[in-house]
Write an enzyme that holds these catalytic residues in place. Structure first.
Site, PDB file in Angstrom:
ATOM      1  N   LYS A   8     -21.824  81.987  -3.213  1.00  0.00           N
ATOM      2  CA  LYS A   8     -20.531  82.611  -2.870  1.00  0.00           C
ATOM      3  C   LYS A   8     -20.322  83.861  -3.732  1.00  0.00           C
ATOM      4  CE  LYS A   8     -18.754  78.292  -1.097  1.00  0.00           C
ATOM      5  NZ  LYS A   8     -17.622  77.466  -0.769  1.00  0.00           N
ATOM      6  N   HIS A  85     -19.939  81.343   8.025  1.00  0.00           N
ATOM      7  CA  HIS A  85     -19.439  80.434   6.993  1.00  0.00           C
ATOM      8  C   HIS A  85     -17.918  80.369   7.086  1.00  0.00           C
ATOM      9  CE1 HIS A  85     -18.360  78.773   3.087  1.00  0.00           C
ATOM     10  NE2 HIS A  85     -19.559  78.227   3.105  1.00  0.00           N
ATOM     11  N   GLU A 133     -19.130  71.920   7.999  1.00  0.00           N
ATOM     12  CA  GLU A 133     -18.449  71.947   6.698  1.00  0.00           C
ATOM     13  C   GLU A 133     -16.942  71.888   6.929  1.00  0.00           C
ATOM     14  OE1 GLU A 133     -20.730  74.023   3.261  1.00  0.00           O
ATOM     15  OE2 GLU A 133     -19.998  75.578   4.581  1.00  0.00           O
ATOM     16  N   ILE A 138     -14.179  71.694   1.140  1.00  0.00           N
ATOM     17  CA  ILE A 138     -14.988  72.673   0.404  1.00  0.00           C
ATOM     18  C   ILE A 138     -14.404  72.892  -0.993  1.00  0.00           C
ATOM     19  CG2 ILE A 138     -15.618  75.126   0.300  1.00  0.00           C
ATOM     20  CD1 ILE A 138     -16.039  75.093   3.305  1.00  0.00           C
ATOM     21  N   GLY A 173     -18.178  69.677  -0.825  1.00  0.00           N
ATOM     22  CA  GLY A 173     -17.975  68.682  -1.873  1.00  0.00           C
ATOM     23  C   GLY A 173     -19.224  67.965  -2.340  1.00  0.00           C
ATOM     24  N   SER A 195     -20.305  74.837  -5.395  1.00  0.00           N
ATOM     25  CA  SER A 195     -19.723  74.701  -6.725  1.00  0.00           C
ATOM     26  C   SER A 195     -20.473  73.713  -7.616  1.00  0.00           C
ATOM     27  CB  SER A 195     -18.246  74.313  -6.622  1.00  0.00           C
ATOM     28  OG  SER A 195     -18.050  73.265  -5.714  1.00  0.00           O
TER      29      SER A 195
HETATM   30  O1  13P Z   1     -18.968  76.078   1.246  1.00  0.00           O
HETATM   31  C1  13P Z   1     -19.846  75.370   0.807  1.00  0.00           C
HETATM   32  C2  13P Z   1     -21.273  75.719   0.915  1.00  0.00           C
HETATM   33  O2  13P Z   1     -21.484  76.763   1.781  1.00  0.00           O
HETATM   34  C3  13P Z   1     -19.529  74.123   0.100  1.00  0.00           C
HETATM   35  O3  13P Z   1     -18.965  74.455  -1.115  1.00  0.00           O
HETATM   36  P1  13P Z   1     -18.845  73.291  -2.224  1.00  0.00           P
HETATM   37  O4  13P Z   1     -20.206  72.715  -2.435  1.00  0.00           O
HETATM   38  O5  13P Z   1     -18.321  74.034  -3.440  1.00  0.00           O
HETATM   39  O6  13P Z   1     -17.865  72.311  -1.685  1.00  0.00           O
END
Ligand code: 13P
Length: 214
Positions: A8, A85, A133, A138, A173, A195
């Site tokens: 990200k 995304h 997702e 997220i 997550g 994350s």
């Molecule tokens: O958006 C995501 C991956 O593209 C998921 O983010 P997280 O793993 O931080 O929840």
């Protein structure tokens, strides 16, 4: 399992995380790759890690100021790209155009979607894979594969009903090896996560824990 780490715009060192992904990839049968910001693609690809873009636009060479051209992303070292995304949503026609742009540049494609109904639409566009997702999970650390397993199973069914060749990833997550195993048991062929690695104090340890049970 395919483990795609999306950086990200987190304030991590993209080269350090890329080196961790590259090194842990050597220790496992799982396939690991990293998706840095566009501005970091070249430096990340130079580490030798499998490198993905976070986005390409539905455009060709020409007057498209500020856009991400698939060919330039590929020249920078990316071998694949996310499209649509949850944090970079596109209209259906533009998802289609981005898939075509990516294919023109020989990039592998993962089209993201929020829910199983959208997965069905995404699977019809000819991408290599789709990823479900749920946006509300997220970044929460609450894994979709355990908090909302029906979403993953329904996404797998929706994709199979449209195109049995398209593989299904899930994300949101996911941060532990158990989460990845649970995703696989629900029919996902990979996970998208951010994350759990990009914000980890020790990305190598986080990645090792992710692939350990695989
Ligand atoms: O958006 C995501 C991956 O593209 C998921 O983010 P997280 O793993 O931080 O929840």
């Amino acid at each position: 399992m395919f483990v795609l780490v999306n950086l990200k715009t987190y304030p991590c060192d993209p080269v350090a995380v890329a080196e961790a992904v590259r090194d842990v990839n050597e220790t496992t049968d799982a396939r690991l790759a990293v998706a840095p910001q566009a501005a970091h693609l070249e430096r990340v690809a130079e580490t030798g890690v499998e490198t993905w873009a976070q986005h390409v636009d539905p455009i060709d060479y020409g007057s498209n100021t500020g856009h991400a051209l698939a060919e330039s992303v590929a020249e920078a070292g990316a071998v694949g790209t996310l499209i649509n995304h949850s944090e970079q949503r596109l209209k259906l026609a533009d998802i289609d155009g981005s898939v075509q742009a990516a294919q023109r540049a020989d990039l592998e494609t993962v089209v993201c979607a929020n829910n199983p109904a959208q997965i069905g639409a995404a699977a019809a566009l000819g991408s290599d894979a789709v990823a479900v997702e749920p946006p509300e999970l997220i970044g929460t650390g609450t894994p979709v594969s355990q908090a909302d397993p029906d979403v993953v199973e329904d996404a797998v069914d929706a994709a199979a009903g449209v195109d049995s060749e398209v593989s299904v990833l899930c994300g949101a997550g996911i941060s532990t090896g158990d989460d990845v195993v649970a995703a696989g048991e629900l029919g996902a062929e990979g996970v998208l996560l951010a994350s759990g690695v990009a914000k980890a104090d020790d990305p190598t340890a986080a990645l090792e824990a992710l692939v350990d049970p695989l």
